[in-house]
Design a protein around this motif. Structure first.
Motif: not given
Length: 369
Positions: A231-234, A241-243, A336-339
């Motif tokens: 999750r942190r990677q994203l 994100l696409p891959s 993930h931008r917001r939460i």
């Protein structure tokens, strides 16, 4: 289970179907439609005619794809992405300040359904009705397997036909910028699609368009909630994100298998299959087959190449794959931008649904910014 099947009985005769779990066999079954058909005998959902294009085999199949594929190109999806981004944020607005949500109920279910209604130019207030129909067809209560599917699905199927019959009339009277209007305007060899053909495409869209993205969102967020390093990677590298989505599709395979029916007596891997028998190529097993994927049990968001079969293969490969990818990309990016930090509510026992893999409920808890 996939690994055990591949290694011990790659062609496994279950009570419902002959199950294929080796990539080479699965590829063959998906490509050779003259041997393994996707027709109405493969899956009966109460529909009275074949769902187009899924239950039409080549060469007829191609003429429908020529009309439908252009409506779901990456360019078309890019044009619709800003609207989906806005919708995703409206949904997040409803729970962002609460510090918790039932992700399944409040996000994974309504998002693809609302996108679907917008795409076909249908009233958003019909959302609840669509969800009810979809569940009746895909997950009938007390489902006793393939053989009673027709009688449990038929009354609901008729309601779906009646609904789209009225929607087509409405779109003929007032065309607009949506997929249904584009289908009504389309022609095959100079002829427009018949009313029945339009209804049979709409029936498939409802069944295929509503549930599979919900399943994918549920599976992805369960995985990401349980694997904070991924999750942190994203969060830290949104460009992957696409891959990452391709890898989550490979690893989770929310539609674990598809259905086919044998058109003649044949054999696969030494196992005889009789004409009329159901065959189930397991996409999830293909997606973890070491014949294709190095270190298949490792989730690697930078995996390249990644020729997964989550969208099937052969001529019947998923028509809506670009739409699904766009919805998943926007959902994961904005969420993930917001939460960026969340977990499954402690003490939760997740219940996965049979067949298509979603969860019945997914309570997430997170800090409030």
């Amino acid at each position: 289970m996939y690994k055990a099947l591949r290694e011990s009985t790659p062609v496994f005769r279950s009570p419902q179907a002959v199950v294929l779990s080796r990539l080479a066999d699965i590829e063959m079954a998906l490509k050779r439609t003259e041997l393994f058909s996707s027709n109405m005998d493969a899956v009966d959902l109460g529909n009275i005619r074949p769902m187009i294009p899924l239950q039409i085999d080549p060469p007829e199949h191609a003429k429908y794809r020529r009309i439908l594929d252009p409506l779901f190109t990456p360019r078309e999806m890019a044009r619709r992405e800003p609207g989906v981004t806005e919708l995703v944020n409206q949904m997040i607005d409803r729970f962002a300040d609460r510090g918790e949500c039932d992700f399944h109920e409040e996000f994974a279910v309504p998002l693809p359904c609302t996108v679907f209604l917008q795409l076909l130019g249908l009233p958003l207030e019909d959302l609840e009705q669509f969800l009810e129909w979809k569940d009746h067809i895909i997950r009938p209560e007390g489902d006793s397997g393939f053989d009673r599917r027709h009688e449990t699905g038929a009354p609901t199927a008729q309601q779906i036909y009646d609904y789209f019959d009225r929607a087509i009339d409405d779109h003929i009277t007032s065309p607009r910028d949506d997929v249904l209007s584009a289908m009504i305007a389309a022609t095959i060899e100079g002829q427009p699609l018949s009313r029945e053909e339009l209804l049979d495409i709409c029936f498939l869209f409802l069944i295929a368009g509503l549930d599979t993205v919900t399943d994918s969102l549920d599976c992805f967020f369960v995985y990401l909630a349980r694997h904070p390093e991924h999750r942190r990677q994203l969060v830290e590298q949104p460009e992957i994100l696409p891959s990452a989505i391709e890898e989550l599709l490979r690893w989770e395979t929310p539609v674990p298998g598809v259905a086919r029916v044998a058109m003649q007596d044949t054999e696969v891997g030494g196992c005889p299959i009789s004409k009329g028998e159901r065959v189930s190529p397991l996409l999830g097993a293909a997606n973890t087959d070491p014949a294709e994927f190095a270190d298949p049990d490792r989730v690697d968001f930078t995996r390249n190449p990644n020729r997964h079969r989550a969208f099937g293969g052969g001529p019947h490969r998923c028509l809506g794959s670009h739409l699904a990818r766009m919805e998943l990309r926007v959902a994961l990016r904005e969420f993930h931008r917001r939460i960026p930090d969340y977990e499954i509510k402690p003490g939760t026992q997740l219940m996965y649904t049979a067949a298509l893999r979603s969860v019945e409920s997914l309570p997430l808890v997170f800090g409030v910014a």
